[in-house]
Design a protein around this motif. Structure first.
Motif, short mmCIF file in Angstrom:
data_model
loop_
_atom_site.label_atom_id
_atom_site.label_comp_id
_atom_site.label_asym_id
_atom_site.label_seq_id
_atom_site.Cartn_x
_atom_site.Cartn_y
_atom_site.Cartn_z
N GLU A 240 0.83 -1.21 0.00
CA GLU A 240 0.00 0.00 0.00
C GLU A 240 0.86 1.26 0.00
OE1 GLU A 240 -4.09 1.68 0.51
OE2 GLU A 240 -2.96 0.26 -0.69
N ALA A 241 1.93 1.25 0.79
CA ALA A 241 2.84 2.39 0.81
C ALA A 241 3.44 2.63 -0.57
CB ALA A 241 3.96 2.17 1.84
N ALA A 242 3.82 1.55 -1.26
CA ALA A 242 4.44 1.69 -2.57
C ALA A 242 3.43 2.13 -3.63
CB ALA A 242 5.09 0.37 -2.98
N PHE A 243 2.22 1.59 -3.60
CA PHE A 243 1.22 1.97 -4.59
C PHE A 243 0.82 3.43 -4.48
CE2 PHE A 243 -0.40 -2.68 -4.48
CZ PHE A 243 0.58 -3.06 -5.39
N ASP A 247 8.77 5.18 -5.14
CA ASP A 247 9.55 5.92 -6.13
C ASP A 247 9.83 5.13 -7.41
OD1 ASP A 247 11.48 4.09 -5.35
OD2 ASP A 247 12.75 5.56 -4.35
N GLY A 248 9.38 3.89 -7.47
CA GLY A 248 9.57 3.10 -8.68
C GLY A 248 10.92 2.40 -8.77
N VAL A 249 11.79 2.60 -7.79
CA VAL A 249 13.10 1.95 -7.78
C VAL A 249 12.99 0.64 -6.99
CG1 VAL A 249 15.53 2.16 -7.13
CG2 VAL A 249 14.27 4.18 -7.91
N LYS A 250 13.04 -0.48 -7.70
CA LYS A 250 12.91 -1.81 -7.10
C LYS A 250 11.56 -2.01 -6.43
CE LYS A 250 17.88 -1.98 -6.11
NZ LYS A 250 18.92 -2.15 -5.06
N LYS A 251 10.61 -1.18 -6.76
CA LYS A 251 9.27 -1.26 -6.18
C LYS A 251 8.29 -0.57 -7.12
CE LYS A 251 10.38 1.36 -2.52
NZ LYS A 251 11.62 2.06 -2.95
N PRO A 252 6.98 -0.67 -6.89
CA PRO A 252 6.02 0.06 -7.72
C PRO A 252 6.24 1.57 -7.65
CG PRO A 252 4.91 -1.65 -6.46
CD PRO A 252 6.32 -1.56 -5.92
N ARG A 253 5.86 2.27 -8.73
CA ARG A 253 5.85 3.72 -8.72
C ARG A 253 4.46 4.16 -8.29
NH1 ARG A 253 7.92 7.94 -13.45
NH2 ARG A 253 7.80 9.81 -12.15
N GLY A 254 4.41 4.92 -7.22
CA GLY A 254 3.14 5.24 -6.60
C GLY A 254 2.32 6.28 -7.34
N THR A 398 10.36 -15.65 2.26
CA THR A 398 9.30 -15.71 1.26
C THR A 398 9.35 -14.48 0.36
OG1 THR A 398 7.94 -16.85 2.91
CG2 THR A 398 6.82 -16.03 0.93
N THR A 399 9.28 -14.70 -0.92
CA THR A 399 9.38 -13.59 -1.86
C THR A 399 8.23 -13.61 -2.86
OG1 THR A 399 10.72 -14.87 -3.43
CG2 THR A 399 11.90 -13.61 -1.74
N LYS A 400 7.84 -12.43 -3.26
CA LYS A 400 6.90 -12.27 -4.37
C LYS A 400 7.33 -11.03 -5.14
CE LYS A 400 2.83 -10.69 -3.98
NZ LYS A 400 1.42 -10.35 -3.68
N ARG A 401 6.96 -10.96 -6.39
CA ARG A 401 7.37 -9.82 -7.22
C ARG A 401 6.14 -9.05 -7.65
NH1 ARG A 401 11.39 -12.10 -11.67
NH2 ARG A 401 11.48 -9.87 -12.18
N VAL A 402 6.17 -7.75 -7.36
CA VAL A 402 5.01 -6.89 -7.60
C VAL A 402 5.48 -5.59 -8.23
CG1 VAL A 402 3.04 -5.71 -6.54
CG2 VAL A 402 3.89 -7.83 -5.55
N GLY A 403 4.73 -5.10 -9.19
CA GLY A 403 5.01 -3.81 -9.80
C GLY A 403 3.73 -3.00 -9.92
N GLY A 404 3.87 -1.73 -10.23
CA GLY A 404 2.69 -0.89 -10.38
C GLY A 404 3.05 0.46 -10.94
N GLY A 405 2.09 1.11 -11.57
CA GLY A 405 2.32 2.44 -12.10
C GLY A 405 1.10 2.95 -12.84
N ILE A 406 1.09 4.24 -13.10
CA ILE A 406 0.00 4.85 -13.86
C ILE A 406 0.15 4.46 -15.33
CG2 ILE A 406 -1.00 7.03 -14.65
CD1 ILE A 406 -0.33 8.26 -11.99
N VAL A 407 -0.95 4.05 -15.93
CA VAL A 407 -0.95 3.71 -17.36
C VAL A 407 -1.85 4.63 -18.16
CG1 VAL A 407 -0.33 1.29 -17.02
CG2 VAL A 407 -2.74 1.96 -16.97
#
Length: 420
Positions: A240-243, A247-254, A398-407
């Motif tokens: 939730e913090a990332a979405f 900042d989009g670096v190794k995580k979703p861009r909020g 435990t790992t999972k891979r998640v991304g996000g950004g405005i489209v």
């Protein structure tokens, strides 16, 4: 007993309200959704009466605000829980396939005692390249269910599972033009749409809960449920913090991490903003309502029809007092157990990671989030058992891979706390 480590860059921002976590619909369970709804309507009526009185009692207003927020949260949580039950996957039931049962039994054996799957089962349950056991569909479902119930953006945005390293898509920025012409006139070439490529690359999120071996040896312990619950809540916090502001670096861009411009100067690649009219808060009188109306109508009708408001609970408490020019409150509570609260006729979602009201902040978003923001989930959550890190304890990396950004930058607008 547990310890969780999360990787995602900067530490999560301080919460705007109570500590994060699942909102428990205790009141709804005790009295039933209908009783909670009736109590909400009663409290809302009393709130309006007190606000409209000649000299409102500040203490009573604050108490009613707290009651309304709690009741509305119970209704929202109950609706989310019912939706989860309708869409969830049940493990170990009569519909479970032989392959799924074998995967589940192999995972439980691995989690409890480190027993590796048979060579035949490794192809579907163990990730040979990266190492780690692929979690069972039931456990993955539990994790995703907690995420969907506690992460506002997952309930609003477009969520896509992917099997590749990233997701690329093209968006048409400006459609093809057309012209009128007579029968014998020359038909000149019209302009063509400009396509913009958007690529979302997932970052890796990890958690590392631990348990004693005695705990794992207890046959009554549902290892899948325990691990799914531990990781679901922790992953939800980080996501939730990332979405919202990642900042989009190794995580979703909020949602709030893109350039913003006054909506009158909107251009693709930035998010249009409407100013609040006051450098430190909302405009006085009905000015705050007027700016919210401006924000709502800054969206094109095609997006506005499916629009949702997003803010934190403290901001919503302030908005709850706003009225229109006829003296009507613009916020309205749920009218049914499965209907959300509304603001200017549109549903309201809350996230504790949306900022509070302060100069320059962006505390309110309004948009068709399903078209504006995309979340990508890399298929396959992996667990690596580590009994060697500390004597007597077993850690589950435990790992999972998640991304996000405005489209789609046209489909969302923001309110900025700023003077005109």
């Amino acid at each position: 007993m547990t310890k969780t480590a999360l990787l995602g860059g900067a530490a999560a921002p301080a919460l705007a309200t109570r500590p994060r976590g699942m909102v428990s619909p205790i009141r709804a369970e005790a009295n039933g959704p209908a009783a909670v709804l009736a109590e909400l309507q009663r409290a809302w009526g009393e709130f309006q009466t007190e606000i409209n009185s000649r000299v409102p009692d500040a203490g009573k207003v604050a108490a009613l605000e707290s009651t309304i927020s709690s009741l509305q949260a119970s209704i929202d949580a109950n609706a989310q829980a019912m939706a989860a039950l309708r869409t969830g996957i049940g493990g170990g039931g009569p519909s479970e396939t032989a392959e799924a049962r074998a995967h589940r039994e192999a995972f439980v054996a691995y989690a409890r005692a480190g027993t590796m799957p048979s060579p035949e089962a490794r192809a579907t349950s163990f990730n040979e390249g990266d190492g780690g056991f692929l979690v069972t569909p039931e456990m993955d479902s539990m994790i995703n269910r907690v995420l969907a119930n506690t992460v506002a953006m997952r309930g609003l945005a477009n969520v896509r599972p992917i099997g590749s390293a990233s997701l690329k898509s093209f968006t048409s920025v400006g459609g093809a033009s057309a012209r009128w012409a007579g029968e014998d006139e020359d038909k000149t070439e019209t302009s063509t749409p400009r396509l913009v490529e958007i690529e979302i690359t997932p970052g890796e999120l990890y958690g590392e809960p631990c348990a004693t071996q005695w705990f794992l040896d207890d046959a009554a312990v549902n290892v899948e449920a325990w691990l799914g619950d531990e990781l679901g809540i922790s992953f939800a916090e980080a996501e939730e913090a990332a979405f919202i502001s990642g900042d989009g670096v190794k995580k979703p861009r909020g949602l709030l991490a893109y350039p913003v411009v006054d909506n009158s100067n909107y251009a693709w690649g930035s998010v249009g903003v409407i100013r609040s009219g006051n450098a430190g808060g909302f405009a006085s009188g009905t000015g705050g309502t007027d700016r919210l109306i401006d924000l709502q109508h800054a969206l094109k009708a095609g997006y506005r029809n499916n629009g949702t408001w997003l803010m934190n609970d403290l901001v919503m408490a302030s908005i709850r007092k706003f009225k229109d020019g006829q003296g009507n409150f613009i916020w309205q509570p749920s009218i049914a157990a499965d209907v959300p609260a509304t603001l200017l006729g549109k549903p309201v979602a809350t996230s504790d990671y949306m900022p509070s009201v302060a100069s320059g902040n962006l505390p309110i978003a309004f948009g068709d989030f399903n078209r504006a923001y995309r979340i990508v989930d890399r298929v396959g959550t992996r667990v690596l058992r580590n009994p060697f890190k500390q004597n007597g304890r077993v850690f589950f990396y435990t790992t999972k891979r998640v991304g996000g950004g405005i489209v789609n930058f046209e489909a969302v607008k923001l309110l900025q706390i700023a003077a005109d």
